[in-house]
Design a protein around this motif. Structure first.
Motif, short mmCIF file in Angstrom:
data_model
loop_
_atom_site.label_atom_id
_atom_site.label_comp_id
_atom_site.label_asym_id
_atom_site.label_seq_id
_atom_site.Cartn_x
_atom_site.Cartn_y
_atom_site.Cartn_z
N ALA A 121 -8.98 15.27 -8.42
CA ALA A 121 -10.25 14.93 -8.31
C ALA A 121 -10.96 14.69 -9.66
CB ALA A 121 -11.13 15.66 -7.26
N LEU A 122 -10.85 15.71 -10.32
CA LEU A 122 -11.33 15.79 -11.75
C LEU A 122 -10.70 14.73 -12.63
CD1 LEU A 122 -13.34 17.42 -13.52
CD2 LEU A 122 -11.38 18.69 -14.21
N ARG A 141 -3.47 11.33 -9.60
CA ARG A 141 -4.59 10.70 -10.17
C ARG A 141 -4.74 9.14 -9.85
NH1 ARG A 141 -4.47 9.38 -16.33
NH2 ARG A 141 -3.03 7.97 -15.21
N ASP A 142 -3.78 8.40 -10.01
CA ASP A 142 -3.44 7.37 -9.95
C ASP A 142 -3.54 6.77 -8.60
OD1 ASP A 142 -3.07 6.85 -12.54
OD2 ASP A 142 -0.93 6.54 -12.55
N GLY A 179 -19.94 11.77 -8.17
CA GLY A 179 -20.02 13.13 -8.27
C GLY A 179 -18.68 13.56 -8.16
N CYS A 180 -18.53 15.02 -8.52
CA CYS A 180 -17.19 15.56 -8.40
C CYS A 180 -17.53 17.14 -7.93
CB CYS A 180 -16.32 15.50 -9.86
SG CYS A 180 -14.79 16.30 -9.81
N ILE A 181 -16.58 17.56 -6.91
CA ILE A 181 -16.78 18.88 -6.43
C ILE A 181 -15.70 19.55 -6.42
CG2 ILE A 181 -17.39 20.17 -4.44
CD1 ILE A 181 -19.04 17.73 -3.40
N LEU A 182 -15.50 20.65 -7.10
CA LEU A 182 -14.11 21.45 -7.45
C LEU A 182 -13.94 22.43 -6.65
CD1 LEU A 182 -14.03 21.04 -11.35
CD2 LEU A 182 -13.05 19.45 -9.64
N LEU A 183 -13.03 22.74 -5.76
CA LEU A 183 -13.02 23.95 -4.69
C LEU A 183 -11.94 24.75 -5.22
CD1 LEU A 183 -13.25 21.76 -1.39
CD2 LEU A 183 -14.98 23.35 -2.17
N ASN A 184 -12.17 25.61 -6.09
CA ASN A 184 -11.27 26.50 -6.70
C ASN A 184 -9.88 25.56 -7.30
OD1 ASN A 184 -12.49 28.15 -4.89
ND2 ASN A 184 -11.26 29.76 -5.67
N ALA A 185 -10.37 24.80 -8.35
CA ALA A 185 -9.46 23.79 -9.01
C ALA A 185 -8.25 24.23 -9.56
CB ALA A 185 -10.30 22.62 -9.57
N ALA A 186 -7.03 23.62 -9.83
CA ALA A 186 -6.03 24.28 -10.42
C ALA A 186 -6.28 23.60 -11.89
CB ALA A 186 -5.06 23.92 -9.74
N LEU A 223 -12.25 13.71 0.25
CA LEU A 223 -11.88 14.88 0.18
C LEU A 223 -10.18 15.13 -0.12
CD1 LEU A 223 -13.56 16.42 3.31
CD2 LEU A 223 -14.23 16.39 0.87
N ILE A 224 -9.81 15.75 -1.16
CA ILE A 224 -8.27 15.87 -1.61
C ILE A 224 -7.73 17.36 -1.43
CG2 ILE A 224 -6.69 15.44 -3.33
CD1 ILE A 224 -8.65 13.29 -4.40
#
Length: 358
Positions: A174-175, A147-148, A187-194, A99-100
């Protein structure tokens, strides 16, 4: 697309109730006299270890639903000469989940998610460089830095296939990580991603005029002063509560006194104001790379877990992501910009269902 009001979210999105604990003093026992009477040795019941991190090894996530706030941090991972605060919880044999947090928040923003998710997952979270309880070096901050950091954490600390999830700027991180580390991220989960999207190809870019360096230096000085004042105002308790209620529009009950009180702590770091300035200047209009390009490189399944009442990153952003990635699944949450903390039950269910289907 821009990250609206990012200067407020930077120090208002992290939520951390006060937590303290101490060990009891050892009892002193007088020296026994010699005796011929045999004594029965006392046995100690085995202690369950709930985390491999000493700070959390006694926290029973099977019976406690909220993560404790530990001012000293949870665990430390050394990354490029910086100390990164991170945590780990759950059975290592279960599916890994990373989680990020979002813009200006910390791993503690998942306070209502980590303990419950740890019952069926091996959960990890960290504070991004410059945020929360991680170091705040004076340097340039960009989407590539975070990202890194995420990719290296997966490779060096998690070391096994993992589902990655993030909110706001953490969602874009995360993306971006999923587009880079394709072997370990499943897998990738986006919670209101910017993030920002490419402008219409019909728009013609205007040729930029040469910049007057003197004028630019004046503009930069004014900008720094304005952001410095904003930083001072934003970290005041009344302002913190006001901004948080804006991003928890459906149910602001989680905007509690502990949240408001603890949000000031990271801002006391001597470098906090300068980092605030550098992050806003570099990322005020969103990450420099486009969502369109990153989505194109992502091969793993994607879940859009979206707070549909978000006043800052609206549902149209999720609509566009779905148009760009038709295979992405979407779950609508009745919440604002931080659905994981405003409606944790719904988000926890969506995450668990998604991981189970991978």
């Amino acid at each position: 697309m821009k990250i609206s009001c990012a200067s407020h979210l930077l120090w208002a999105a992290s939520v951390m109730p006060l937590w303290s604990w101490r060990c009891s003093d050892a009892l002193s026992t007088p020296t026994p006299r010699a005796s011929t009477t045999a004594t029965t040795p006392q046995t100690t019941a085995p202690t369950t270890v709930f985390s491999r991190l000493p700070s959390l090894e006694s926290f029973d996530y099977t019976s406690n639903d909220r993560l404790p706030w530990i001012e000293e941090g949870y665990g430390t991972w050394e990354w490029k000469g910086n100390k990164i605060n991170y945590l780990e919880m759950g059975d290592p044999s279960k599916p890994a989940l990373f989680l990020i947090h979002g813009f200006g928040a910390s791993s503690y923003h998942f306070r209502n998610n980590i303990p419950l998710l740890a019952r069926d997952h091996h959960v990890y979270a960290f504070d991004m460089l410059g945020f929360g309880l991680s170091d705040k070096p004076i340097q340039d901050y960009s989407a590539e830095v975070w990202r890194d950091q995420a990719v290296d954490f997966i490779r060096e600390v998690i070391g096994k296939p993992v589902t990655i999830s993030g909110n706001s700027l953490g969602g874009f991180t995360a993306l971006y990580a999923a587009a880079t580390e394709k072997e370990l991220i499943n897998g990738c989960i986006l919670l209101n991603a910017a993030g920002r999207f490419k402008e219409s190809e019909a728009l013609v870019e205007e040729e930029e005029e040469p910049k007057n360096q003197f004028v630019e230096s004046i503009k930069a000085a004014i900008q720094r002063a304005v952001i410095a004042v904003s930083f001072v105002v934003t970290k005041q308790p009344a302002r913190i509560e006001q901004v948080l209620k804006q991003v928890y529009p459906v149910d602001p009950s989680n905007v509690d006194s502990d949240l408001v009180k603890s949000i000031q702590f990271p801002a006391q770091d001597p470098n906090a104001a300068e980092v605030f300035y550098r992050v806003i200047v570099k990322n005020g209009s969103g990450p420099s790379v486009y969502v369109d390009d990153v989505l194109e490189d992502v091969e793993c399944p994607i879940l859009l877990c979206w707070g549909e009442e978000d006043p800052w990153i609206r549902s149209a952003a999720a609509d566009k992501m779905q148009a760009l990635k038709p295979t992405a699944k979407r779950v609508s949450i009745d919440a604002g910009h931080c659905p994981h903390d405003e409606a944790p039950e719904a988000v926890n269910t969506a995450i668990s269902d998604f991981v189970r289907e991978l």
